[in-house]
Scaffold this active site. Structure first.
Site, mmCIF file in Angstrom:
data_model
loop_
_atom_site.group_PDB
_atom_site.id
_atom_site.type_symbol
_atom_site.label_atom_id
_atom_site.label_comp_id
_atom_site.label_asym_id
_atom_site.label_seq_id
_atom_site.Cartn_x
_atom_site.Cartn_y
_atom_site.Cartn_z
ATOM 1 N N ASP A 374 0.851 -1.199 0.000
ATOM 2 C CA ASP A 374 0.000 0.000 0.000
ATOM 3 C C ASP A 374 0.882 1.243 0.000
ATOM 4 O OD1 ASP A 374 -2.279 1.901 1.116
ATOM 5 O OD2 ASP A 374 -3.296 0.019 0.681
ATOM 6 N N ASP A 375 0.335 2.340 0.443
ATOM 7 C CA ASP A 375 0.995 3.648 0.450
ATOM 8 C C ASP A 375 2.398 3.566 1.076
ATOM 9 O OD1 ASP A 375 1.374 6.336 0.343
ATOM 10 O OD2 ASP A 375 -0.353 6.876 1.577
ATOM 11 N N ARG A 451 -5.509 16.347 4.226
ATOM 12 C CA ARG A 451 -4.494 15.308 4.421
ATOM 13 C C ARG A 451 -3.138 15.828 3.920
ATOM 14 N NH1 ARG A 451 -3.327 9.095 2.559
ATOM 15 N NH2 ARG A 451 -3.222 8.227 4.622
ATOM 16 N N CYS A 534 -10.690 3.383 -4.563
ATOM 17 C CA CYS A 534 -10.632 3.694 -3.131
ATOM 18 C C CYS A 534 -10.685 5.204 -3.006
ATOM 19 C CB CYS A 534 -9.329 3.142 -2.553
ATOM 20 S SG CYS A 534 -9.100 3.476 -0.798
ATOM 21 N N GLY A 537 -11.170 5.004 1.942
ATOM 22 C CA GLY A 537 -12.241 4.017 2.146
ATOM 23 C C GLY A 537 -13.265 4.189 1.048
ATOM 24 N N ASP A 542 -19.120 4.269 -6.184
ATOM 25 C CA ASP A 542 -20.288 4.555 -7.015
ATOM 26 C C ASP A 542 -20.211 3.784 -8.318
ATOM 27 O OD1 ASP A 542 -18.830 6.270 -9.032
ATOM 28 O OD2 ASP A 542 -18.462 7.462 -7.239
ATOM 29 N N ASP A 556 -12.627 2.508 5.252
ATOM 30 C CA ASP A 556 -11.403 2.341 6.049
ATOM 31 C C ASP A 556 -11.721 1.723 7.402
ATOM 32 O OD1 ASP A 556 -9.562 3.101 4.254
ATOM 33 O OD2 ASP A 556 -9.058 5.023 5.163
ATOM 34 N N GLU A 622 -4.082 -18.711 15.732
ATOM 35 C CA GLU A 622 -4.701 -17.791 14.755
ATOM 36 C C GLU A 622 -4.275 -18.174 13.336
ATOM 37 O OE1 GLU A 622 -5.224 -13.641 17.300
ATOM 38 O OE2 GLU A 622 -3.245 -14.152 16.486
HETATM 39 C C1 DGJ Z 1 -6.790 5.531 2.391
HETATM 40 C C2 DGJ Z 1 -7.204 4.133 2.090
HETATM 41 O O1 DGJ Z 1 -8.571 3.966 2.289
HETATM 42 C C3 DGJ Z 1 -6.396 3.169 2.941
HETATM 43 O O2 DGJ Z 1 -6.827 1.859 2.731
HETATM 44 C C4 DGJ Z 1 -4.949 3.335 2.606
HETATM 45 O O3 DGJ Z 1 -4.720 2.920 1.292
HETATM 46 C C5 DGJ Z 1 -4.529 4.767 2.808
HETATM 47 N N1 DGJ Z 1 -5.393 5.684 2.124
HETATM 48 C C6 DGJ Z 1 -3.120 4.987 2.358
HETATM 49 O O4 DGJ Z 1 -2.747 6.287 2.432
#
Ligand code: DGJ
Length: 742
Positions: A374-375, A451, A534, A537, A542, A556, A622
């Site tokens: 991810d990011d 942000r 995304c 979240g 849409d 999220d 787990e």
């Molecule tokens: C918002 C997303 O909804 C998260 O899942 C994640 O990817 C972050 N951004 C990363 O900055």
């Protein structure tokens, strides 16, 4: 033939398998809306009431036989309209508002002709419902106001087998008009009912709590939902249901309106003084002022409409098929999704290439199929204040090239995915330092950060092209099978340094067209990649986005108990296979709640499935449980991807438990899930009646080996004896045996 035209009465009838939509061009050429509802045969025009009503004006051509305005029975303010215009004498919410260069506003559209075309029309630069040529027909109705120099084509798509009708409008400045025409409102759809006593159901919330259903009884006046954010938003989804006041899951008339658009929107229902109801949906028009030179057109986004005479359940089934088959496109349409581990909640920005590889090895060992980084993998990006726009892998942070990292992940047996946020830029980035005017903000004025980032001016081709070049260089540099496309702020300082049109309404629409253009190119160039939309979240969850990305991260908020409501609300229009859901660690990062691992998985299994946690932090127990879950998902994901959903017990306030079931289209398989919300001492004997099974077939319950008939399961139900403990859950899998009941 799904589209019928009765030339003697100028009546248009659009027939789907179970519904009818009817319009009439009256003697003056007013296009009146007659009916939308369960299927009827014949004309419903006898329901029109021509009466003289005080304070409801009459169009001049309806002046009556003596030409002195004595016939006051024809009023556009009282008759049901198909595409009502501001300034036409209809004083209700209108679908179209236009003005001249000198500010003179209004128009009066009259029927001029129509054409029936094979197949489903498309819309330039906009997402649109698609269908095989044999599955759809198109109707174009042409309207015009010659004096005002305005032409409108109303586009209707009829997908008879799918019980779907689509609408869009094309507004044109007549070729011979003097000066520009300005569009100030142009709705996608307007539907009038000649009665009231309807409710709306809308899907509302906020960041971390999207699409919670809310029901509103309509009284005289107007109820509106909208987004003014430049994206459809977390707060209100561009989807609205109107329904009978007593409609429920299995009974009552319901109408669903789904907008295929991801920018600002508006949808409203109005009850007029004569207790008739009007619904209008389209792009947000708060500041729309779109200039059209003579001969130019403006296309509205599309609205897809469904109607059910048997409550929300059937409406949902029709909408799910629409989304899966006629909105989502490409290689991933309807295909079960890979089971992934995502690095976000596992590591946020704190990882190296080795961290990712270790996660991959452990995820592979548990049976997963994909690792998503991810990011945080590009530019200078150790938190959310810098780096956006610099789409170059940070090899120093990763400790290796992206190609090497991807190779190592593939070496574990997993596929590899990546996160991007193409529309945004950080001020602390090389991109911004080189092109400060590429960010949307008004020169010399204070602006809004969100942000810590700014929005790139995607109305400009050179901006889109540069981002596309940078991102495709990354995607070409390594083996990548999945891309998550994020968007983490709303538009606020809407300005384009590269445009002579500085108007916010114009730019917002063109920004969205720019985003769609970018997505079209990206998805066309990488047809094999699974793209997930995304927006912090579910802020751009849409039908417009689903045309480009076959799934969208739902929220999220990964707390499984909160997700019950979020996914329940989302399920009214959006099927499981397009809805992103993951199992995350407990206590949950957003709510602090602890939910059993089994329940977390059962909830995520009701959407696309993955994990958002660090496998290194798992206990041996787990890990064993997760291995079993992944096996279950592999068995059930085809069912979840194609199923018919039954919302058996909604997760509403005070409900002791909630339950839902996925039934295969052929009714041979059923997976029922129930989650206990409120454990009580000496609890009642909970049970749930199943739906959608074949009453005359026998079903084997896998766990206990018992055989039941479909009729028993639907009439007597199944006991939920083992539903125990806080947020405990049970899943019952039933499979048809080959023996048919006598
Ligand atoms: C918002 C997303 O909804 C998260 O899942 C994640 O990817 C972050 N951004 C990363 O900055």
């Amino acid at each position: 033939m799904a589209i019928l035209y009765d030339a003697s009465q100028r009546i248009f009838t659009l027939q789907t398998m179970h519904t009818t939509y009817q319009m009439q061009a009256d003697g003056f050429g007013h296009l009146l809306h007659l009916y939308y509802g369960p299927r009827i045969e014949g004309s419903s025009s006898y329901m029109l009431q021509m009466r003289d009503r005080g304070f409801h004006g009459n169009p001049s051509e309806a002046g009556g036989p003596d030409g002195r305005g004595r016939d006051r029975t024809c009023s556009l303010d009282t008759l049901p309209q198909e595409y009502p215009c501001a300034g036409s004498g209809d004083q209700r919410q209108t679908a179209l508002a236009v003005r001249d260069e000198d500010g003179v506003s209004g128009c009066r559209l009259r029927y001029r002709g129509h054409e029936v075309l094979p197949g489903k029309y498309g819309l330039p630069g906009l997402p649109a419902v698609h269908a095989a040529p044999e599955d759809a027909e198109t109707l174009r109705i042409d309207l015009a106001d010659e004096e005002a120099g305005v032409e409108v084509s109303l586009w209707y798509g009829v997908l008879a087998g799918a019980d779907v009708i689509t609408r869009a409008a094309e507004i044109r400045a007549s070729k011979d008009r003097r000066g520009n025409l300005y569009v100030n409102r142009a709705a996608s759809a307007c539907v009038d009912w000649m009665y009231d006593r309807l409710d709306t159901v809308t899907f509302a919330g906020r960041y971390g709590r999207e699409r919670i259903p809310q029901r509103q009884t309509l009284g005289q006046g107007r109820y509106v939902i909208e987004s003014r954010r430049g994206h459809s938003g977390h707060a209100l989804n561009p989807f609205m249901i109107l329904c009978d006041r007593d409609a429920g899951e299995t009974h009552g008339r319901t109408w669903g309106f789904l907008l295929l658009y991801s920018g600002s929107f508006s949808a409203g229902a109005e009850v007029d003084p004569l207790l008739q109801t009007r619904f209008v949906m389209g792009i947000g028009d708060e500041q729309l002022d779109y200039p059209l030179a003579p001969g130019e057109s403006f296309f509205t986004p599309e609205c897809a409409m469904c109607c059910s005479e048997q409550g929300f359940g059937i409406l949902t089934h029709r909408l799910h098929r629409l989304v899966r088959t006629h909105i989502v496109r490409g290689e991933w349409a309807g295909r079960p999704r890979p089971i992934l581990f995502n690095s976000w909640e596992a590591a946020y920005f704190r990882f190296t290439g080795e961290t990712i590889v270790r996660m991959g090895m452990e995820a592979a060992e548990l049976g997963a199929e994909m690792l998503v980084m991810d990011d945080g993998w590009f530019g200078k990006r150790d938190d959310d204040t810098s780096g956006l726009g610099d789409w170059y892998p940070n090899e120093e942070k990763l400790g290796m090239s992206l190609a090497k990292l991807s190779e190592k992940i593939h070496g574990t047996g997993l596929q590899f995915g990546l996160w991007i946020e193409p529309e945004m830029v950080s001020e602390d980035s090389d991109l911004y330092r080189a092109h400060p005017d590429w960010a949307m903000k008004v020169p010399g004025r204070a602006f809004t950060r969100s942000r810590s980032q700014l929005v790139l001016d995607f109305t400009r081709r050179e901006v889109r092209d540069e981002i596309f070049a940078r991102i495709s260089a990354v995607l070409d540099s390594a083996k990548i099978e999945y891309v998550k496309i994020d968007c983490n702020r709303s538009l606020s300082d809407v300005y384009s340094a590269g445009s002579t049109w500085q108007n916010r309404g114009t730019l917002e629409y063109r920004y969205m067209l720019g985003v769609y253009d970018f997505l079209e190119k990206l998805t066309a160039r990488y047809p094999q990649i699974l793209f997930e939309g995304c927006c912090g979240g579910g802020g751009r969850f849409d039908a417009g986005m689903l045309y480009y990305t076959p799934q969208i991260w739902c929220s999220d908020n990964t707390d499984a108990v909160e997700r019950l409501q979020i996914q329940y609300g989302s399920s009214f229009a959006y099927p499981a296979v397009v809805t992103g859901a993951h199992v995350s660690a407990c206590p949950n990062a957003m709510t602090g709640r602890t939910v059993p691992l089994r329940t977390r998985a059962a909830v995520a299994m009701s959407a696309t499935f993955g994990y958002e946690l660090n496998p290194s932090g798992l206990t041996i127990g787990e890990k064993e449980e997760i291995r079993r879950q992944i096996q279950d998902v592999k068995r059930f994901r085809t069912l979840a991807a194609e199923c018919v959903l039954y919302r058996l017990v909604p997760p509403v306030k005070d409900a002791p438990f909630t339950a839902w079931a996925y039934v295969s289209e052929d009714r041979r398989q059923c997976l029922m899930t129930a989650v206990l919300l409120d454990p009580q001492a000496n609890a009642p004997a909970y049970r749930v009646r199943l739906c959608g099974l074949d009453p005359d077939r026998s079903y084997l319950e896998e766990e206990n080996g018992e055989i039941y008939t479909g009729r028993m399961l639907m009439e007597c139900g199944v006991p939920l004896t083992d539903l125990q403990g806080e947020y405990g859950c049970i899943q019952i899998y039933l499979q048809a045996t080959y023996a048919q009941v006598d």
